[in-house]
Write an enzyme that holds these catalytic residues in place. Structure first.
Site, short mmCIF file in Angstrom:
data_model
loop_
_atom_site.label_atom_id
_atom_site.label_comp_id
_atom_site.label_asym_id
_atom_site.label_seq_id
_atom_site.Cartn_x
_atom_site.Cartn_y
_atom_site.Cartn_z
N ILE A 141 0.84 -1.05 -0.02
CA ILE A 141 -0.10 0.02 0.15
C ILE A 141 0.92 1.13 0.06
O ILE A 141 2.11 1.17 0.36
CB ILE A 141 -0.84 0.13 1.29
N CYS A 142 0.29 2.40 -0.58
CA CYS A 142 0.88 3.67 -0.39
C CYS A 142 2.30 3.70 -1.44
O CYS A 142 2.08 3.31 -2.46
CB CYS A 142 1.25 3.88 0.97
N ALA A 143 3.20 3.87 -0.94
CA ALA A 143 4.74 4.07 -1.83
C ALA A 143 5.09 2.66 -1.90
O ALA A 143 5.92 2.44 -2.93
CB ALA A 143 5.64 5.05 -1.06
#
Length: 428
Positions: A141-143
């Protein structure tokens, strides 16, 4: 002397976490819990705490046996991980010590430089690649989808998403999709802290089935429409005035709900508030409700009592709320805050088990965890996800925790700032 004592405490906490992991393995090898799915959530310095907590908490709720393991190099303070926004947690183990172990799912939280630190952990890279080669479910998730999985070549030919500003970091072999959660074959990817619950529930569905996902989602009281603007019910509108950066106290106890506590800490610190996390136990480390995130508070409550706060706000979790209610010093502080017409609040079990029995909801509209709302004398506002009545703010459950935190940001900093933070974390 204080530094030596703190270091000793952290080492004891790390030893305790390691002992819990060994006990869990012994339980499994003896036949107990042999059908439980095993999940690895690796963390590192700079990991986004909301994403890590939501993943561990929700998979634990589904019945999985979750191991939170640090990918950081060996430290003097053992298994302590300095996550983003000043959050300190104690992992269960080290990634390097888990080589050769088999997991049903490996899920990577994001955050920077957390995603880079996960990427650079060779033991983790080897582990995840072998897991994927064997057909195992994995996610990020995210970066982390762009910075970690794509860098390792593990999203080739797959549709994937990530934090919007990192989309350009996807390698050419990845098919980028601007969506809150993307599932393609054995890979699950998502966008940010504001999509963390959706991500974790998607992992539950892939690991188990849709029925299990819906069973877990129910008690969270997740938003009916993801990505929409948050809403709140406000009565008797009052300006929450602060001189300078708002000083906020977040008490924590053994049994506090980690998603609720970490949303408050993370979101309010992002907005610019000075958040003090104070333990009401007899040590800095507290064991959260799901026993997967062992947080280290900034200070003990006695030390916090010497300070002045613009807002005091409590997470829920029934055992934690019960401890708050029996802590006279905290209750007295809350009463003083209310009598001074200064803001205070609570979410989930805490409105019903702390504020109500101590007369802190008298003449006020409030909401609480729905199965506990009958404990409130006035239940007329319990249908709302977030309720503000003058200097009081209350909310319902882990699934309303981000809205709760954003509503506080709005009262302290204004609507524009709250919307900015909501967009930053991909909540709306």
């Amino acid at each position: 002397m204080a530094a030596v004592a703190a270091t000793s405490l952290v080492r004891r906490a790390a030893a305790a976490a390691s002992s819990r992991l060994l006990l869990a393995r012994a339980f499994a090898s003896s036949g107990g819990g042999e059908t439980a799915k095993r999940v690895l959530v690796p963390v590192a310095a700079g990991t986004e705490p909301i994403e890590a907590a939501a993943t561990a908490d929700i998979l634990n709720r589904a019945g999985a046996r979750v191991t939170v393991a640090t990918a950081d190099p060996t430290r003097d303070d053992g298994l302590v991980v300095e996550a983003a926004y000043g959050v300190k947690l104690v992992a269960d183990s080290r990634v390097a010590d888990l080589e050769g172990e088999v997991f049903d799912l490996i899920a990577l939280p994001g955050g920077m430089p957390g995603s880079v630190n996960l990427r650079d952990c060779k033991a983790l890279e080897k582990m995840v690649k072998k897991h994927a080669e064997n057909g195992g479910l994995y996610g990020a998730i995210c970066a982390a989808p762009a910075v970690t999985l794509a860098y390792w070549g593990m999203l080739k030919g797959l549709k994937a998403t990530c934090y919007p500003s990192f989309m350009e970091k996807f390698t050419a072999e990845v098919i980028p999709v601007n969506s809150r959660v993307v599932v393609d074959r054995n890979a699950v990817t998502s966008q940010g802290p504001g999509t963390a619950i959706e991500f974790a529930l998607a992992l539950v569905e892939q690991l188990y089935d849709k029925e299990k996902m819906e069973e877990v989602a129910g008690p969270l009281y997740v938003r009916p429409q993801h990505g929409a603007e948050y809403t709140l019910e406000e009565l008797n509108s009052l300006d929450w005035k602060c001189s300078g950066a708002p000083q906020v106290l977040v008490p924590v106890a053994n049994g506090s709900e980690e998603m609720e506590a970490l949303n408050l800490i993370d979101v309010l610190r992002r907005a610019g508030a000075n958040v003090t996390v104070a333990s009401v136990e007899d040590k800095l480390q507290i064991v959260t409700r799901r026993h997967k995130f062992n947080l280290i508070a900034d200070m003990m409550l006695d030390e916090a009592l010497k300070m002045q706060f613009d807002l005091i706000v409590m997470p829920g979790g029934l055992p934690g709320a019960q401890k708050f209610s029996s802590t006279k010093k905290l209750v007295d502080l809350l009463k003083k805050q209310a009598e001074s017409n200064k803001p205070y609040g609570a979410i989930c079990a805490s409105p019903a088990h702390v504020l109500e029995p101590h007369g802190l909801l008298k003449g006020k509209k409030a909401t609480a965890f729905p199965p506990m709302s009958h404990l409130l004398t006035d239940q007329s506002a319990c249908k709302h996800r977030v309720v503000i009545d003058g200097n009081l703010i209350t909310s319902r459950a882990p699934g309303t925790a981000t809205e709760f935190a954003l509503a506080i940001v709005e009262k302290l900093f204004g609507r524009e700032k709250a919307v900015s933070v909501a967009k930053e974390i991909i909540f709306m």
